[in-house]
Design a protein around this motif. Structure first.
Motif, short mmCIF file in Angstrom:
data_model
loop_
_atom_site.label_atom_id
_atom_site.label_comp_id
_atom_site.label_asym_id
_atom_site.label_seq_id
_atom_site.Cartn_x
_atom_site.Cartn_y
_atom_site.Cartn_z
N HIS A 14 0.64 -1.23 -0.02
CA HIS A 14 -0.10 0.05 0.13
C HIS A 14 0.88 1.22 -0.04
O HIS A 14 1.68 1.39 1.01
CB HIS A 14 -0.91 0.08 1.25
CG HIS A 14 -1.93 -1.15 1.29
ND1 HIS A 14 -3.20 -1.19 0.99
CD2 HIS A 14 -1.41 -2.42 1.77
CE1 HIS A 14 -3.45 -2.21 1.18
NE2 HIS A 14 -2.88 -3.12 1.57
N VAL B 187 -2.50 -0.14 -4.08
CA VAL B 187 -3.53 -0.71 -3.08
C VAL B 187 -3.45 -2.08 -3.14
O VAL B 187 -3.65 -2.94 -4.34
CB VAL B 187 -4.98 -0.29 -3.47
CG1 VAL B 187 -5.84 -0.93 -2.41
CG2 VAL B 187 -5.05 1.17 -3.09
N ASP B 188 -2.82 -2.81 -2.25
CA ASP B 188 -2.71 -4.30 -2.07
C ASP B 188 -1.87 -4.74 -3.35
O ASP B 188 -2.42 -5.77 -3.91
CB ASP B 188 -4.09 -4.84 -2.09
CG ASP B 188 -4.29 -6.22 -1.16
OD1 ASP B 188 -3.17 -6.48 -0.59
OD2 ASP B 188 -5.07 -6.89 -1.47
N ARG C 82 -1.64 -3.44 -6.17
CA ARG C 82 -2.21 -3.12 -7.46
C ARG C 82 -2.21 -1.53 -7.88
O ARG C 82 -2.55 -0.98 -6.90
CB ARG C 82 -3.61 -3.62 -7.61
CG ARG C 82 -3.66 -5.29 -7.67
CD ARG C 82 -4.83 -5.76 -7.38
NE ARG C 82 -6.15 -5.04 -7.96
CZ ARG C 82 -7.12 -5.90 -8.84
NH1 ARG C 82 -7.02 -7.02 -8.70
NH2 ARG C 82 -8.14 -5.33 -9.30
N GLN D 146 -3.39 1.47 -8.68
CA GLN D 146 -4.75 2.23 -9.14
C GLN D 146 -4.59 3.37 -10.17
O GLN D 146 -3.92 4.23 -10.18
CB GLN D 146 -5.09 3.02 -7.69
CG GLN D 146 -5.08 2.15 -6.61
CD GLN D 146 -6.00 0.95 -6.59
OE1 GLN D 146 -7.18 1.34 -6.48
NE2 GLN D 146 -5.73 -0.15 -6.71
N GLY E 171 -7.94 4.37 -11.46
CA GLY E 171 -9.26 5.18 -11.57
C GLY E 171 -10.06 4.20 -12.82
O GLY E 171 -9.62 3.36 -13.53
N GLY E 172 -11.46 4.32 -12.87
CA GLY E 172 -12.35 3.58 -13.51
C GLY E 172 -12.48 3.97 -15.02
O GLY E 172 -12.85 3.45 -15.90
N SER E 173 -11.88 5.26 -15.09
CA SER E 173 -11.69 5.82 -16.45
C SER E 173 -10.71 6.91 -16.77
O SER E 173 -10.09 7.19 -15.63
CB SER E 173 -13.00 6.31 -17.21
OG SER E 173 -13.56 7.27 -16.23
N GLY F 260 -7.93 9.60 -13.84
CA GLY F 260 -8.25 9.31 -12.32
C GLY F 260 -6.82 9.50 -11.33
O GLY F 260 -5.82 9.82 -12.08
N MET F 261 -6.78 9.26 -10.24
CA MET F 261 -5.73 9.50 -9.39
C MET F 261 -4.86 10.92 -9.62
O MET F 261 -3.64 10.80 -9.49
CB MET F 261 -4.65 8.03 -9.48
CG MET F 261 -5.16 7.03 -9.18
SD MET F 261 -5.63 6.91 -7.41
CE MET F 261 -7.07 6.08 -7.50
N GLU F 262 -5.51 11.81 -9.87
CA GLU F 262 -5.20 13.08 -10.11
C GLU F 262 -5.06 13.72 -8.65
O GLU F 262 -5.86 14.63 -8.34
CB GLU F 262 -6.15 14.01 -11.03
CG GLU F 262 -5.94 13.73 -12.39
CD GLU F 262 -4.48 13.95 -13.08
OE1 GLU F 262 -3.74 14.76 -12.24
OE2 GLU F 262 -3.92 13.40 -14.11
N TRP G 287 -6.19 6.42 2.24
CA TRP G 287 -5.53 4.79 1.77
C TRP G 287 -4.68 4.23 2.96
O TRP G 287 -4.41 3.12 2.82
CB TRP G 287 -4.50 5.03 0.42
CG TRP G 287 -5.39 5.28 -0.88
CD1 TRP G 287 -6.27 4.40 -1.42
CD2 TRP G 287 -5.50 6.52 -1.47
NE1 TRP G 287 -6.55 4.70 -2.44
CE2 TRP G 287 -6.14 6.25 -2.64
CE3 TRP G 287 -4.91 7.79 -1.26
CZ2 TRP G 287 -6.50 7.09 -3.63
CZ3 TRP G 287 -5.19 8.49 -2.37
CH2 TRP G 287 -5.93 8.45 -3.40
#
Lengths: 319, 319
Positions: B136, B152-153, B155, B157, B159-161, B164-166, B261
């Motif tokens: 993490h 996270v864990d 993986r 991240q 975002g879904g489209s 993301g992660m901005e 997180w």
């Protein structure tokens, strides 16, 4: 041997302990509720009540405990989902309560999970409610506080250790309003039902002609999160300004979460969300053009959660 | 047939196109760099340069393309990682550039991935740098802008489209400084190297005795993010206030990400992070007592990223 097919959810709240049983299709077969109070009593007694309620409900539904796959518990406060411990729950005056270990005494060998209540709520909405079928979801609950739950690629996000996904405790305004958590400027201090109530009261104090006075029965101590919306619908300009400002606060928080997760949907739960379209429609108008990347990116619609109080129960059973 | 064991990373930046090859142990076997410029030239040419550089490097390393498992590309801007498209990169004046589809013309049948450059950087640090072994992780890059990457864990991240992660485009202060994204009050508008430079310049303008004037050679147009730290070490109080305020801005942003997180570590990358302990130590002192749950929860240490410019390359190859 009985086929294992049922899952048990327990939703521990400040007011009620609710238990429910769902089937393989995430349908709620039955539920029971009892008072949590008095707050502050020994946690062993609260866990004993949970266990008794579960056994009672299973009996009512004529389901044997051997037919159940697992028990999930949603708790308010700061939860160590890995250890199964409620790290801190202010309402209950709990610190480091080993909830799952205690519950396991009543249900030996039963797989168990513990999560924060808002995390359970988003999971419930994702398996059986407003976000059914969506793999990326953010839920914000607008109650006494502001809770948050997030699902990424179908998986509930809980953080790497206790106290994660506290969306209500991210910043809206540096050096802003004091939050219950001790920090200044958290989203919770602006967008909770309590914050809305405070904002409406302050606005009414500044306008003796506001319709909010009558709606409070002449006593601003009766203010709540519903009254400014009601007064705004009556054409009260002061109440309308309260509503507009509240939508802006909440909208800015939602933009943060869209810029992070780019979910398919943003769900609103909790008391304030019951306002429906007068809250949701202008909120969407506010959020859509302001998310990062503007019209180039997909911006999730904000929608009302649909399961209400059952979301936490169904979600807990789905942990 | 050759055993597939190598992975290719491409790090597209505003200044350089870097390519590298890593082995199964995430070791960088070799890298090449060429200028990206002139900015604004046809994107087909940029992708052709990438392909030529990859072939050139493979030849240098005596590795056949058949020995490579995949190619990963890190790009600045808003990236649609699912479609392999750069949705928007302001520096390049790119919109909807189908980067992977074009690159695939040069490397048919090669599995390919595209991600935002800060996302690549956190992945690089997680497989081979300061976050090796952590599952993490949050990385914040402090450069011209503020970038973010989250694991996270184990993986990445994304975002879904697209978009993301901005993390740089989450709020620090409602109605605050205008950000490059058009929103007011983003973390980027307070914690980027550009923001720090602006803050230092404004402070120096207000104190003609500040040591920052001499360090700028008498011209505040030469201000940068290093000078306030240098002047503070010389005992300049005005510079020290700039540094303290900057640490507070950055610290508040980091607290937000810890409250979301609960990572094992928070990494700082980018130019400003090179200040090391004079930045990192007071930052930890600021963040530790202020995260949600206080001493009851685990609060990640803030540490400096270690791979520097190679993080993006190694991360891209690890996508």
């Amino acid at each position: 041997m009985a086929e294992k097919q049922y899952r048990i959810g327990i939703d521990l709240g400040g007011t009620n302990i609710k238990v429910g049983v769902i089937d393989a299709d995430n349908r709620l077969l039955g539920k029971l509720s009892m008072k949590t109070r008095p707050l502050g009593r020994d946690w062993h007694l609260v866990v004993a009540d949970m266990a008794a309620q579960v056994n009672h409900l299973l009996e009512e539904l004529d389901i044997a405990v051997e037919e159940c796959i697992k028990i999930g518990v949603g708790s308010p406060g700061m939860v160590d989902h890995i250890a199964g411990v409620v790290t801190y729950a202010g309402n209950f005056e709990w610190e480091y309560v080993p909830l799952l270990a205690e519950l396991r005494c009543s249900f030996p060998h039963m797989p168990m999970r513990l999560a924060n209540d808002a995390n359970c709520a988003v999971l419930g909405e994702a398996v059986a409610g407003a976000a059914k079928g969506a793999r990326h979801v953010v839920l914000i609950t607008l109650g006494t506080g502001v809770g948050g739950g997030v699902i990424v690629d179908g998986r509930l996000q809980e953080g790497g250790s206790a106290g994660g996904m506290e969306l209500g405790h991210t910043l809206l305004k540096l050096d802003g309003e004091l939050c219950t958590c001790g920090r200044h400027g958290c989203l919770e201090a602006y967008a909770s039902a309590s914050a809305l109530t405070r904002q409406a009261r302050a606005a009414a104090e500044g306008d003796k002609h506001s319709a909010m006075h009558a709606l409070c029965g002449g006593n601003l101590g009766n203010m709540n999160g519903i009254i400014p919306f009601k007064a705004a619908r009556q054409g009260d300009q002061t109440a309308q300004r309260v509503v507009d400002t509240y939508i802006r606060y909440l909208g800015e928080g939602i933009i943060n979460f869209i810029n992070i997760w780019r979910p398919e949907k943003v769900l609103l739960g909790g008391g304030v969300s019951n306002e429906g379209p007068p809250l949701i429609d202008p909120l969407n108008d506010y959020v859509r053009p302001r998310a990062f990347g503007g019209e180039r990116g997909y911006v999730a619609p904000v929608v009302q959660a649909t399961l209400g109080n059952d979301a936490g129960l169904i979600g807990a059973a789905s942990l």
